[in-house]
Motif scaffolding. Structure first.
Motif, PDB file in Angstrom:
ATOM      1  N   ILE A 251       0.835  -1.197   0.000  1.00 52.45           N
ATOM      2  CA  ILE A 251       0.000   0.000   0.000  1.00 52.45           C
ATOM      3  C   ILE A 251       0.873   1.252   0.000  1.00 52.45           C
ATOM      4  N   CYS A 252       0.441   2.263  -0.750  1.00 50.10           N
ATOM      5  CA  CYS A 252       1.166   3.531  -0.821  1.00 50.10           C
ATOM      6  C   CYS A 252       1.276   4.138   0.576  1.00 50.10           C
ATOM      7  N   SER A 253       2.488   4.393   1.021  1.00 52.25           N
ATOM      8  CA  SER A 253       2.702   4.910   2.372  1.00 52.25           C
ATOM      9  C   SER A 253       2.381   6.392   2.481  1.00 52.25           C
ATOM     10  N   TYR A 254       2.200   7.079   1.341  1.00 55.79           N
ATOM     11  CA  TYR A 254       1.910   8.504   1.374  1.00 55.79           C
ATOM     12  C   TYR A 254       0.409   8.756   1.580  1.00 55.79           C
ATOM     13  N   CYS A 255      -0.418   8.136   0.723  1.00 57.03           N
ATOM     14  CA  CYS A 255      -1.866   8.367   0.834  1.00 57.03           C
ATOM     15  C   CYS A 255      -2.596   7.220   1.522  1.00 57.03           C
ATOM     16  N   GLU A 260       0.846   0.622  -4.310  1.00 56.68           N
ATOM     17  CA  GLU A 260       1.816   1.527  -4.903  1.00 56.68           C
ATOM     18  C   GLU A 260       2.460   0.898  -6.133  1.00 56.68           C
ATOM     19  N   ASP A 261       1.935   1.229  -7.314  1.00 58.28           N
ATOM     20  CA  ASP A 261       2.581   0.848  -8.559  1.00 58.28           C
ATOM     21  C   ASP A 261       2.999   2.123  -9.284  1.00 58.28           C
ATOM     22  N   THR A 262       3.548   1.996 -10.483  1.00 57.43           N
ATOM     23  CA  THR A 262       4.052   3.158 -11.216  1.00 57.43           C
ATOM     24  C   THR A 262       2.956   4.175 -11.488  1.00 57.43           C
ATOM     25  N   VAL A 265       1.903   6.051  -8.161  1.00 56.48           N
ATOM     26  CA  VAL A 265       2.881   7.022  -7.645  1.00 56.48           C
ATOM     27  C   VAL A 265       2.922   8.277  -8.499  1.00 56.48           C
ATOM     28  N   LEU A 266       2.885   8.117  -9.812  1.00 55.84           N
ATOM     29  CA  LEU A 266       3.108   9.256 -10.700  1.00 55.84           C
ATOM     30  C   LEU A 266       1.829   9.976 -11.118  1.00 55.84           C
ATOM     31  N   PHE A 267       0.638   9.359 -10.919  1.00 53.47           N
ATOM     32  CA  PHE A 267      -0.567  10.003 -11.438  1.00 53.47           C
ATOM     33  C   PHE A 267      -1.787   9.921 -10.520  1.00 53.47           C
ATOM     34  N   ARG A 268      -1.924   8.906  -9.687  1.00 50.55           N
ATOM     35  CA  ARG A 268      -3.181   8.713  -8.965  1.00 50.55           C
ATOM     36  C   ARG A 268      -3.109   8.977  -7.470  1.00 50.55           C
ATOM     37  N   CYS A 269      -1.920   9.024  -6.930  1.00 51.20           N
ATOM     38  CA  CYS A 269      -1.777   9.358  -5.519  1.00 51.20           C
ATOM     39  C   CYS A 269      -2.278  10.788  -5.296  1.00 51.20           C
ATOM     40  N   SER A 270      -2.782  11.078  -4.091  1.00 44.28           N
ATOM     41  CA  SER A 270      -3.309  12.415  -3.808  1.00 44.28           C
ATOM     42  C   SER A 270      -2.265  13.498  -4.042  1.00 44.28           C
ATOM     43  N   MET A 271      -1.018  13.201  -3.726  1.00 40.94           N
ATOM     44  CA  MET A 271       0.070  14.143  -4.000  1.00 40.94           C
ATOM     45  C   MET A 271       0.214  14.376  -5.497  1.00 40.94           C
ATOM     46  N   VAL A 332       9.614   7.883   1.965  1.00 45.72           N
ATOM     47  CA  VAL A 332       9.839   6.482   2.312  1.00 45.72           C
ATOM     48  C   VAL A 332      11.138   6.302   3.076  1.00 45.72           C
ATOM     49  N   PHE A 333      12.211   6.971   2.644  1.00 46.95           N
ATOM     50  CA  PHE A 333      13.527   6.716   3.212  1.00 46.95           C
ATOM     51  C   PHE A 333      13.963   7.751   4.251  1.00 46.95           C
ATOM     52  N   LYS A 334      13.451   8.989   4.144  1.00 44.21           N
ATOM     53  CA  LYS A 334      13.884  10.034   5.076  1.00 44.21           C
ATOM     54  C   LYS A 334      12.758  10.546   5.961  1.00 44.21           C
ATOM     55  N   LYS A 335      11.548  10.101   5.668  1.00 40.70           N
ATOM     56  CA  LYS A 335      10.361  10.559   6.390  1.00 40.70           C
ATOM     57  C   LYS A 335      10.189  12.077   6.294  1.00 40.70           C
TER      58      LYS A 335
END
Length: 375
Positions: A251-255, A260-262, A265-271, A332-335
């Motif tokens: 699962i996408c850790s941001y939204c 979390e696929d390509t 991450v690049l088009f459908r995430c809220s960000m 993901v890596f630096k929070k």
């Protein structure tokens, strides 16, 4: 394989290996290579086989490349299988029978009637034949079949196959001369690559591939990232799972709303949705929405009539995907949770620097660029 090609040519020139002379020509065929597939052709003599084994061993020692003998086979034309078995020991291959398939092309298949070999079409009649490697000309003379069977057909299957074979060849007429390949693409029967290419072009096969533009203004690492994204090769959570790498969750850790696929991450995430809205509004394209990398590439490569403006739009879109991925990695890596507004600011400033210092005779001004990149 080029090294082995040179070795085989040298071996033939010095008489170490004897190839097969092609009838009606001055050509001698000794080997055929395609990618990592190899086919060796030569006279059936013990010295030839032993020398070929020595050549392959020397090639292995000098190059480190080794033939997979477990997948290799030896075929003898007009040779009894017992003789093949006794002579293939130096090569370490298994003996086999014709026909076989090389690069999808049947070799040694005598398909003069129907779409399969006589052995396959008439198995019961084939069992009765005394000499399995006989030629068609040995059995067909003046339009009549001359049998050489162990016994006359007695079973229902062999009798019916014999009757079917006789009926099939009733209208078959032989011609004098050697067998030859005939290309049906041309009236003269001669194969030419150009004619095949023309035939393929006439089919107008649809293409689903979109073009990835490699533009000088865009840094190579960004374009390479787009290439990997197009091939679904960036290390998203779903991609890592497919590679057998254990992760906490796909699962996408941001939204935390989807896997979390390509595309996510690049088009459908809220960000990503918010960033693309602001970037496309800045480009005066407010009604455009991308759902995938392919869709974005298709739009940018065909947009507008001005090549210079199209290159700017491509640079902006590549830069957007690059900074969306960078924001994901920072989280993901630096929070470090980067806001959409800060991502957009990074896109504007970075792409401006690309245009300013990587394009010849750039006339962009920062104030105008911030309002609209196409002014």
């Amino acid at each position: 394989m080029e090294g082995l090609n040179i070795v085989m040519k040298e071996a033939c020139a010095k008489g170490i290996f004897t190839g097969t002379r092609i009838p009606n020509s001055n050509l001698t065929l000794s080997h055929l290579f395609y990618a990592d597939d190899a086919l060796f052709v030569g006279e059936w003599i013990e010295e030839n086989i032993n020398n070929l084994a020595r050549i392959l061993r020397c090639f292995h020692v000098s190059s480190g490349l080794k033939v997979n003998f477990n997948k290799s086979r030896v075929f003898g034309i007009g040779v009894e299988k017992q003789e093949i078995t006794s002579l293939v020991e130096p090569l370490g291959c298994k003996p086999s029978d014709l026909p076989f398939t090389y690069l999808g092309v049947p070799v040694g298949a005598n398909r003069w009637i129907g779409d399969s070999t006589l052995k396959t079409s008439f198995p019961e009649a084939y069992k009765l034949e005394r000499y399995k490697h006989c030629k068609i000309s040995d059995r067909l003379q003046n339009g009549d079949l001359i049998w050489d069977w162990k016994s006359a057909p007695r079973t229902l299957e062999s009798v019916s196959e014999t009757a079917l074979l006789v009926s099939r060849i009733s209208d078959f007429q032989t011609v004098q001369g050697n067998d030859k390949w005939v290309c049906t693409l041309a009236s003269d029967g001669v194969f030419h690559v150009g004619r095949l290419r023309k035939k393929i072009d006439q089919w107008n096969l649809p293409t689903v591939e979109t073009t990835l533009k490699w533009i000088h203004e865009i840094p190579l690492k960004v374009t390479c990232f787009m290439w990997r994204a197009k091939l679904e090769r960036i290390p998203t959570a779903c991609a890592l799972l497919k590679r057998g790498i254990q992760i906490t969750s796909p699962i996408c850790s941001y939204c935390e709303n989807a896997e979390e696929d390509t595309t996510h991450v690049l088009f459908r995430c809220s960000m990503a949705v918010r960033v693309w809205e602001w970037v496309l509004s800045w480009c005066n394209l407010p009604n455009i929405h991308f759902e995938s990398v392919e869709e974005m590439l298709a739009f940018t490569t065909q947009w507008g009539s001005c090549e210079m403006k199209r290159r700017v739009l491509i640079s902006i879109c590549y830069g957007t995907t690059w900074f969306l991925w960078k924001a994901r990695c920072d989280w993901v890596f630096k929070k470090l949770r980067t806001s959409p507004a800060k991502v957009v600011d990074s896109i504007k400033s970075t792409v401006f620097l690309w245009m300013k210092y990587r394009r010849k005779h750039c006339t962009f001004q920062w104030i105008d660029w911030c309002i609209n990149p196409f002014i």
